[in-house]
Design an enzyme around this catalytic site. Structure first.
Site, short mmCIF file in Angstrom:
data_model
loop_
_atom_site.label_atom_id
_atom_site.label_comp_id
_atom_site.label_asym_id
_atom_site.label_seq_id
_atom_site.Cartn_x
_atom_site.Cartn_y
_atom_site.Cartn_z
N GLY A 106 34.44 8.60 17.84
CA GLY A 106 34.61 9.49 18.81
C GLY A 106 34.87 10.67 18.02
O GLY A 106 34.88 11.81 18.95
N ARG A 107 35.13 10.93 16.91
CA ARG A 107 35.20 12.20 16.18
C ARG A 107 34.58 12.04 14.78
O ARG A 107 35.00 13.00 14.05
CB ARG A 107 36.46 12.85 16.21
CG ARG A 107 37.59 11.83 15.57
CD ARG A 107 38.87 12.66 15.39
NE ARG A 107 40.07 11.94 15.21
CZ ARG A 107 41.07 12.09 14.86
NH1 ARG A 107 41.30 13.56 14.62
NH2 ARG A 107 42.02 11.48 14.85
N LYS A 127 34.47 14.49 9.90
CA LYS A 127 35.35 13.91 10.86
C LYS A 127 36.06 15.38 11.30
O LYS A 127 36.65 16.00 10.71
CB LYS A 127 36.42 13.03 10.12
CG LYS A 127 37.50 12.73 11.07
CD LYS A 127 38.50 11.72 10.44
CE LYS A 127 39.66 11.25 11.33
NZ LYS A 127 40.45 9.95 10.68
N GLY A 140 37.25 15.17 20.36
CA GLY A 140 36.33 14.95 18.95
C GLY A 140 36.82 16.00 17.60
O GLY A 140 35.89 16.03 16.52
N ARG A 197 33.82 13.10 4.87
CA ARG A 197 34.19 11.77 4.18
C ARG A 197 32.77 11.34 3.39
O ARG A 197 31.80 11.48 3.92
CB ARG A 197 34.65 10.63 5.07
CG ARG A 197 35.75 11.23 5.87
CD ARG A 197 36.80 10.20 6.57
NE ARG A 197 35.96 9.56 7.63
CZ ARG A 197 36.53 8.72 8.65
NH1 ARG A 197 37.91 8.62 8.32
NH2 ARG A 197 35.96 8.13 9.56
N ARG A 204 32.39 -0.93 9.98
CA ARG A 204 33.77 -1.69 10.19
C ARG A 204 33.74 -3.10 10.71
O ARG A 204 32.62 -3.39 11.17
CB ARG A 204 34.61 -0.72 11.17
CG ARG A 204 34.70 0.47 10.63
CD ARG A 204 34.58 1.57 11.86
NE ARG A 204 34.50 3.13 11.37
CZ ARG A 204 35.48 3.89 11.07
NH1 ARG A 204 36.53 3.39 11.48
NH2 ARG A 204 35.39 5.15 10.43
N ASP A 274 39.04 -1.90 14.16
CA ASP A 274 37.93 -0.64 13.93
C ASP A 274 38.35 0.22 12.87
O ASP A 274 37.33 1.09 12.33
CB ASP A 274 37.76 0.17 15.25
CG ASP A 274 39.26 0.72 15.65
OD1 ASP A 274 40.37 0.01 15.68
OD2 ASP A 274 39.56 1.91 15.57
N ASN A 275 39.43 -0.15 12.26
CA ASN A 275 39.96 0.73 10.89
C ASN A 275 39.98 -0.12 9.50
O ASN A 275 40.49 0.14 8.50
CB ASN A 275 41.26 1.32 11.14
CG ASN A 275 41.41 2.39 12.17
OD1 ASN A 275 40.23 2.94 12.48
ND2 ASN A 275 42.53 2.54 12.69
N ASP A 284 39.98 5.36 7.33
CA ASP A 284 40.64 6.16 8.45
C ASP A 284 42.29 6.43 8.05
O ASP A 284 42.99 5.61 8.66
CB ASP A 284 40.56 5.18 9.80
CG ASP A 284 39.18 5.58 10.32
OD1 ASP A 284 38.52 6.25 9.93
OD2 ASP A 284 38.97 4.99 11.48
P1 AMP Z 1 41.77 5.87 15.39
O1 AMP Z 1 43.08 4.88 15.61
O2 AMP Z 1 42.52 7.19 14.85
O3 AMP Z 1 40.98 5.05 14.21
O4 AMP Z 1 40.98 6.12 16.42
C1 AMP Z 1 40.54 5.16 17.40
C2 AMP Z 1 39.57 5.47 18.27
O5 AMP Z 1 39.82 6.86 18.78
C3 AMP Z 1 38.09 5.73 17.40
O6 AMP Z 1 37.10 5.38 18.41
C4 AMP Z 1 38.17 7.33 17.14
O7 AMP Z 1 36.89 7.77 17.06
C5 AMP Z 1 38.73 7.74 18.80
N1 AMP Z 1 39.36 9.13 18.60
C6 AMP Z 1 40.68 9.42 17.86
N2 AMP Z 1 40.96 10.63 17.99
C7 AMP Z 1 39.90 11.20 18.57
C8 AMP Z 1 39.58 12.70 19.03
N3 AMP Z 1 40.36 13.75 18.61
N4 AMP Z 1 38.62 12.86 19.71
C9 AMP Z 1 37.55 11.87 20.09
N5 AMP Z 1 38.01 10.53 19.67
C10 AMP Z 1 39.07 10.10 18.80
MG MG Z 2 39.45 4.84 13.34
#
Ligand code: AMP
Ligand code: MG
Length: 528
Positions: A106-107, A127, A140, A197, A204, A274-275, A284
């Site tokens: 997502g970002r 990122k 993002g 990164r 993942r 996913d992490n 992550d």
């Molecule tokens: P995370 O738990 O931080 O790994 O995030 C879980 C999901 O949310 C992943 O698919 C990330 O890419 C998405 N995500 C987290 N923060 C953002 C953001 N600021 N903009 C877009 N996607 C995000």
């Molecule tokens: Mg993540």
């Protein structure tokens, strides 16, 4: 050495796997595709705040490049170099134990990769460089505080000798972004930043879970073949037995990673599938933290404060749960559950053995000598909890304790100083400590190692410099005001985490009282 502008990138993931045919950034479901082409969204005033010297060398660039305008432009996503074709990856995952469906980058945006001389093919990923089809309702972007935390901690992990994705650069964007840090309806504007990164692979567990959940078996097969070839260098053949052997390898790597985390007191904070890296890397860095007062239930993540699913003590068990989710993702290609279950059992056995060896090493007890070791370890953990000992400082103090001297109050001062609750060191608890020290001292003497050898061995596994949450928080506050000296000090100390130096005395104290419950120090949220 090669100049940045003369570097040519290439990328195996996007060259071999199916691309999303749509190229707009709108949040959507992306089917039958491993990734989507995306462009980083330009930022107004990119400025390089910090970079990793070691990683520049690995990538083959002279250090002078990091101070160039081009470097800030490229690693903020404003300019692409030859061969860079940016894309975001599609994957799913289990979040907090529940299937979340499609998540994806997502970002994060992959720029492409470089064949390095020393570390093989490495992929570079931004990122916080803008929205992708996987951004859902988010922007993002990433704020400076969370980007600095990721930059610093991933490099610190590398210097600690722990498998991790790396961070090449921290670039501020010159833009403000809105964040509701506590999810309490009070969003504030904060400076934005982008981390580049670097890793051999950003694949993942969730990459394999999503196609299986959607019954996209052809994509699953393509992903697995890609991973076996590129990330596992054809070590495993693509048939049932080969796939089981590969899965076992992932299990053992993950177990080793958990042992490392437990050794240094790292708490990831969001161990969703996913992490979890298919290469067993730490990946992550979000609301992570370092265990200070020993407490197996401690979690830095406010989002997890209720359930404590991802607290320090549960990490090994959660990793196994995540591996089970991965096994379910791979199952359609294997068709038998028994060998996968066996590999999961092996994970547990391997983890137990390696954890015990690691604890013995932390205590300076050479492994496999004595059957009383387990009771020494378990009683110690119970005592550390009773007085809330600092997980890092305690083991350094213990190495200096002389087992030949009868445990008496003045002789114990160095150890008691590492307790956050020294007042609990009295009555029955104190009695138990004295009994423990006697048993431990006898065990050490029985081993017959010279004191300097034992101290050196203990110090080689017990770091003195960890990126304590409050230290990083202070560095962030200063960087936000334009002063990077505290950040630079941390970057110097993290390069020699096991070697104490007079230059860093300010970094070796216990966590001060004010930081115990302070936001950003012990309470972090996913929103960053
Ligand atoms: P995370 O738990 O931080 O790994 O995030 C879980 C999901 O949310 C992943 O698919 C990330 O890419 C998405 N995500 C987290 N923060 C953002 C953001 N600021 N903009 C877009 N996607 C995000
Ligand atoms: Mg993540």
């Amino acid at each position: 050495m090669i100049k940045l502008q003369d570097t040519t990138f290439r990328d195996h993931f996007s060259e071999t796997l199916p691309a999303d045919p749509h190229t707009d950034n709108s949040p959507r479901r992306v089917a039958q595709s491993a990734f989507s082409w995306v462009s980083p969204e330009p930022v107004s005033a990119p400025k390089t705040i910090a970079y990793s010297k070691e990683l520049l060398t690995v990538l083959g660039w002279p250090e002078s490049e990091a101070n160039s305008e081009l470097f800030a432009q490229v690693f903020s996503g404003n300019r692409l170099l030859s061969g860079m074709r940016p894309y975001a990856m599609c994957y799913g995952g289990h979040q907090f134990g529940h299937w979340a469906g499609q998540l994806g980058d997502g970002r994060a945006i992959n720029l492409g990769g470089i064949d390095t001389e020393t570390e093989g093919h490495l992929t570079l990923q931004l990122k916080g460089a803008g929205p992708t089809p996987y951004s859902r309702r988010a922007d993002g972007r990433a704020v400076l505080r969370s980007s600095l935390r990721e930059f610093l901690c991933s490099e610190a992990m590398y210097h600690l000798g722990i498998p991790t994705t790396r961070a090449l650069s921290l670039v501020s964007t010159g833009e403000q972004i809105e964040r509701d840090m506590f999810y309490d309806g009070h969003p504030e504007l904060e400076p934005g930043a982008i981390v580049c990164r670097v890793a051999p692979s950003f694949i993942r567990f969730g990459h394999f879970e999503l196609p299986t959940a959607r019954e996209e078996y052809q994509l699953l097969e393509q992903l697995v073949k890609h991973c076996l070839k590129n990330d596992y260098k054809d070590k495993y053949a693509y048939h049932s037995d080969g796939l089981v052997d590969w899965f076992r390898d992932v299990c053992l790597r993950t177990a080793d990673l958990m042992v490392h985390w437990m050794r240094v007191g790292f708490v990831h904070g969001v161990m969703n599938t996913d992490n979890m890296s298919i290469l067993g890397l730490t990946i992550d860095y979000g609301p992570y933290g370092w265990l200070e007062a020993y407490d197996p239930h401690w979690t830095p993540n406010t989002t997890d404060a209720q359930g404590r699913r991802y607290c320090y003590g549960k990490q090994p068990e959660i990793a196994q749960w995540n591996l089970m989710a991965l096994a379910n993702g791979l199952y359609p290609l294997i068709g038998e559950s028994e060998p996968l279950e066996e590999a999961l059992t092996e994970y547990a056995k391997h983890y137990q053995r390696s954890w015990r060896d690691m604890m013995c090493a932390k205590l300076g007890m050479q492994t496999g000598r004595d059957t009383t070791d387990d009771s020494i370890i378990h009683e110690l953990l119970s005592l550390l909890g009773a007085v809330e000992a600092d997980w890092t400082l305690f083991f350094r103090a213990l190495s200096r304790w002389d087992p030949q001297v009868k445990p008496q109050d003045d002789h114990l001062q160095g150890i008691v100083e590492t307790f956050y609750l020294p007042e609990k060191f009295s009555g029955e608890v104190k009695q138990r400590w004295l009994v423990w020290l006697q048993a431990y001292g006898a065990r050490i003497l029985h081993e017959g190692q010279s004191t300097p050898t034992r101290i050196a061995q203990m110090n080689s596994v017990n770091p003195i410099y960890i990126m304590r949450n409050y230290l990083v928080h202070q560095a962030i506050e200063q960087v936000e005001k334009g002063d990077i000296s505290a950040l630079e000090q941390l970057m110097l100390a993290m390069r020699q985490p096991y070697e104490e130096s007079d230059s860093f005395t300010l970094l070796t104290g216990k966590r001060p009282d004010w930081a115990r419950h302070k936001a950003g120090c012990s309470m972090l949220s996913c929103s960053s």
